[in-house]
Design a protein around this motif. Structure first.
Motif, PDB file in Angstrom:
ATOM      1  N   ALA A   1      10.084 -55.881 -21.241  1.00 21.70           N
ATOM      2  CA  ALA A   1      11.004 -56.414 -22.250  1.00 21.70           C
ATOM      3  C   ALA A   1      11.467 -55.302 -23.187  1.00 21.70           C
ATOM      4  N   ASN A   2      10.582 -54.385 -23.490  1.00 19.73           N
ATOM      5  CA  ASN A   2      10.938 -53.267 -24.359  1.00 19.73           C
ATOM      6  C   ASN A   2      11.954 -52.336 -23.698  1.00 19.73           C
ATOM      7  N   ARG A   3      11.985 -52.344 -22.380  1.00 15.35           N
ATOM      8  CA  ARG A   3      12.957 -51.508 -21.651  1.00 15.35           C
ATOM      9  C   ARG A   3      14.280 -52.222 -21.429  1.00 15.35           C
ATOM     10  N   GLY A   4      14.362 -53.498 -21.834  1.00 13.70           N
ATOM     11  CA  GLY A   4      15.638 -54.192 -21.758  1.00 13.70           C
ATOM     12  C   GLY A   4      15.717 -55.293 -20.729  1.00 13.70           C
ATOM     13  N   TYR A   5      14.580 -55.699 -20.165  1.00 17.21           N
ATOM     14  CA  TYR A   5      14.573 -56.714 -19.115  1.00 17.21           C
ATOM     15  C   TYR A   5      13.918 -58.006 -19.589  1.00 17.21           C
TER      16      TYR A   5
ATOM     17  N   PRO B 174      13.904 -59.639 -23.965  1.00 16.44           N
ATOM     18  CA  PRO B 174      14.050 -58.494 -24.879  1.00 16.44           C
ATOM     19  C   PRO B 174      14.414 -58.956 -26.282  1.00 16.44           C
ATOM     20  N   ALA B 175      14.198 -58.105 -27.243  1.00 20.69           N
ATOM     21  CA  ALA B 175      14.527 -58.426 -28.631  1.00 20.69           C
ATOM     22  C   ALA B 175      16.006 -58.771 -28.769  1.00 20.69           C
TER      23      ALA B 175
ATOM     24  N   ASN C 287      21.533 -50.633 -23.512  1.00 19.26           N
ATOM     25  CA  ASN C 287      22.226 -50.856 -24.781  1.00 19.26           C
ATOM     26  C   ASN C 287      21.658 -52.044 -25.533  1.00 19.26           C
ATOM     27  N   LEU C 288      21.198 -53.041 -24.791  1.00 18.82           N
ATOM     28  CA  LEU C 288      20.680 -54.250 -25.404  1.00 18.82           C
ATOM     29  C   LEU C 288      19.527 -53.950 -26.356  1.00 18.82           C
ATOM     30  N   VAL C 289      18.677 -53.004 -25.989  1.00 19.16           N
ATOM     31  CA  VAL C 289      17.486 -52.715 -26.797  1.00 19.16           C
ATOM     32  C   VAL C 289      17.551 -51.324 -27.431  1.00 19.16           C
TER      33      VAL C 289
END
Length: 644
Positions: free
Chosen positions: A412-416, A379-380, A7-9
């Motif tokens: 990071a793109n996957r949310g980590y 992550p973003a 959900n974060l990304v």
């Protein structure tokens, strides 16, 4: 409350694995020494090969090699610009042979046509342009004999039959000047060579503590000056110039934070013009005013980091790499006389508008006061603690660095969040930092990783209950240590070609590493002594396999000459013997790591599903990733989202 990683990304575009881990459009650019040609690597029928074009007509490209299976790992120009040279092994066995492609005829030939042989370049020359000194272990796999290779005819002439020396140093006349071997203390003895005769006693003796940070760094073209990187009597390796006639040494460069790293040398004289040091980021310092003016001009033109990757003999033209940090790496052609900069290529144009995240430099305090340099990517829009992947580098005598990192961007793109830390034992930060890791496998070296996790949690970056550990080679070993010695700390682990049994690891090292095996014994544990053997047992995850309670994914190449397949087989069998599930992926055509892009993508597809199952990040659908690879899932398919 922590949001799920997915959900974060969810608002951030997903970067396909193929874009990050597939072939670059171009890479590895070089200028021919005479400045007439441009060369680079690019895909040919999906496999990375060497291409060529006239400098004045870069669009007139032609493929110079025809590799059809494995990408060519390294290529370089013949000194006289008449040919391109490259090395290649078979299915990851690291028995690299040397090949030549003649520019005029396009004819390709193997210059070292031997079985089970690994070639080394011992020396090249500014003044002798058609020859190289090479080392070949075709007579005895443990020792590299020195040969003079005629690049025009392919003739090999024996220079020295070697039965005791780990390495050699030659000057510009392609004359051997030093023979180097390991001494009883685990350091190195350096014997001078005069008129082909090796002195019976060493001229220079390097203790074990300085062995990874001290050595020669090449002669000037006229042979009058010998450069050294030397940490003796100090902590970090400094750069010295030695007057060969008198033996007088002059200090050129030093930095208390880190070892002196690279140098730029005059293309004709071989004199040092600039030097670099890398603590958190790389800094260049210039001696030559012309080099300084050029680097200052480039710094004004380019965003992010940059460096010189190729120079012509007359030094009028450079190829310059540029890492904008949140955009793909690009290569520019720089004309120093005109002060003109033109784009040669972008490595991965598909990343131009991708949501790449910045990397932060961090300093992490260890429990004993040591400072651990590291790198963090989040992550973003991450404002709360996020699931974290602790990404552990291999070696362990290596280091993490700053800049575009596809693993950081992918995860990071996957949310980590992704944290890479230079634990004690890493190189580049002085001998005390490196030697603090001696005989500390699974001990203080692992404590540093635990301290990095605690730091990330305390800083509000990481969710304590959702930390994964992942790495290759030593990083794979650290993963197994994390899940066996501290089974409650990590939520899961991903071991890529990591050793599980330090005894069998040392028993099966490649034969050409044997001349330096004392280093392994002194830094890991000496199996020839009862105390050392017990230490190796105490530090081997194989003996604690029953302690694993968290999910584990293992990736292995069947042809790995460094960490044999048996290292992964052992831990899998031990876990299964205790009724503990594990996911094991084997690649029959890979060695120490996964070099065929389709195999790398396939394994990362499994990693994504594995992490999504445990940590809750998002995963790109598996699609045809496995079908396009040679991956064999030997066990544990049902433990990974999208596989079972």
């Amino acid at each position: 409350m922590t949001r799920t990683a997915a959900n974060l990304v969810s608002h951030v575009p997903l970067i396909p694995r193929e874009v990050l881990y597939g072939n670059p459009e171009k890479s590895g650019g070089k200028l021919s020494p005479d400045g007439q040609w441009l060369s680079w690597m690019a895909p040919l029928d999906g496999v990375m090969n060497v291409f060529l074009a006239p400098y004045a007509e870069p669009d007139q490209a032609r493929a110079m090699t025809r590799a059809t299976d494995r990408p060519i790992p390294q290529y370089f120009w013949a000194p006289d610009s008449s040919a391109l040279l490259y090395i290649q092994d078979k299915a990851g066995d690291e028995n690299y042979l040397l090949y030549k492609v003649d520019l005029a005829s396009g004819e390709e030939s193997c210059l070292t046509p031997f079985e089970n042989t690994r070639v080394r370049v011992v020396g090249s020359s500014e003044t002798i342009r058609d020859k190289l000194l090479v080392g070949l272990n075709n007579r005895d796999p443990m020792w590299h004999d020195v040969w003079l290779l005629d690049l025009t005819t392919g003739d090999l002439t024996i220079v020295l039959e070697n039965n005791e020396w780990a390495g050699f140093e030659a000057d510009d006349s392609l004359t051997l000047r030093w023979a180097i071997r390991q001494n009883e203390a685990g350091g190195t003895d350096m014997h001078q060579i005069t008129d082909g005769v090796i002195a019976p006693t060493p001229c220079e003796v390097v203790d074990m503590d300085d062995a990874l940070t001290t050595g020669t760094d090449g002669y000037t073209t006229d042979g009058s000056t010998l450069y050294w990187l030397d940490s003796r009597g100090r902590d970090t390796a400094a750069l010295y110039a030695e007057d060969v006639a008198t033996g007088t040494r002059t200090l050129i460069a030093e930095d208390p934070r880190a070892d002196i790293g690279g140098t730029m040398r005059h293309t004709k004289t071989g004199e040092v013009q600039a030097w670099s040091v890398t603590y958190l980021r790389t800094e260049w310092h210039c001696i030559d005013h012309g080099i300084k003016a050029s680097l200052d001009w480039l710094r004004d033109q380019l965003d992010g980091d940059f460096g010189v990757m190729s120079r012509t003999d007359d030094d009028r033209k450079w190829l310059v790499w540029n890492d904008p940090l949140t955009a793909p790496i690009r290569c520019f052609i720089y004309d120093r006389e005109l002060d003109s900069l033109s784009l040669f290529y972008v490595t991965k144009p598909a990343l131009e508008d991708a949501p790449l995240q910045p990397m932060a430099c961090v300093e992490i305090p260890a429990r004993d006061g040591l400072t651990l340099p590291g790198y963090l990517t989040l992550p973003a829009d991450a404002k709360d603690p996020v699931p974290l992947v602790l990404l552990v580098h291999g070696g362990p005598w290596a280091r993490d660095g700053y800049g575009f990192n596809r693993a950081h961007q992918w995860l990071a793109n996957r949310g980590y969040g992704v944290l890479s830390v230079n634990f004690r034992g890493s190189t580049g930060f002085g001998k005390h930092f490196t030697n603090a890791g001696n005989r500390q496998w699974s001990k203080a070296m692992h404590d540093d990783l635990l301290d990095a996790v605690d730091w990330a949690v305390a800083q509000g970056h990481a969710d304590l209950d959702k930390v994964a550990i992942m790495g290759g080679s030593y990083g794979g070993y650290a993963t197994l240590v994390g899940l066996t010695y501290t089974p409650d700390v990590f939520a899961c682990g991903i071991d890529i070609v990591g050793p599980s049994n330090l005894e069998t690891l040392l028993e099966t090292i490649p034969p050409y590493w044997a001349p330096m095996v004392k280093q392994f014994h002194d830094r890991m544990g000496d199996p020839t002594t009862p105390e050392g053997l017990q230490l190796l047992k105490d530090c081997s995850p194989i003996h604690k396999a029953d302690k694993i309670v968290k999910p584990l994914l293992i990736g292995q190449g069947a042809n790995d000459p460094r960490v044999k397949q048996s290292e992964s087989d052992q831990i899998v069998a031990a876990m299964q013997g205790h009724g503990i599930p594990v996911t094991y992926v084997l690649f029959p055509d890979e060695g120490h790591g996964f070099h065929r892009p389709e195999n790398n993508i396939a394994f990362n597809a499994v990693v994504e599903g594995f992490l999504a199952t445990v940590l809750g990040g998002r995963a790109e659908p598996l699609g045809e990733a496995l079908a396009k690879s040679t991956a064999q899932i030997l066990t544990g398919e049902d433990m990974v989202q999208g596989l079972g």
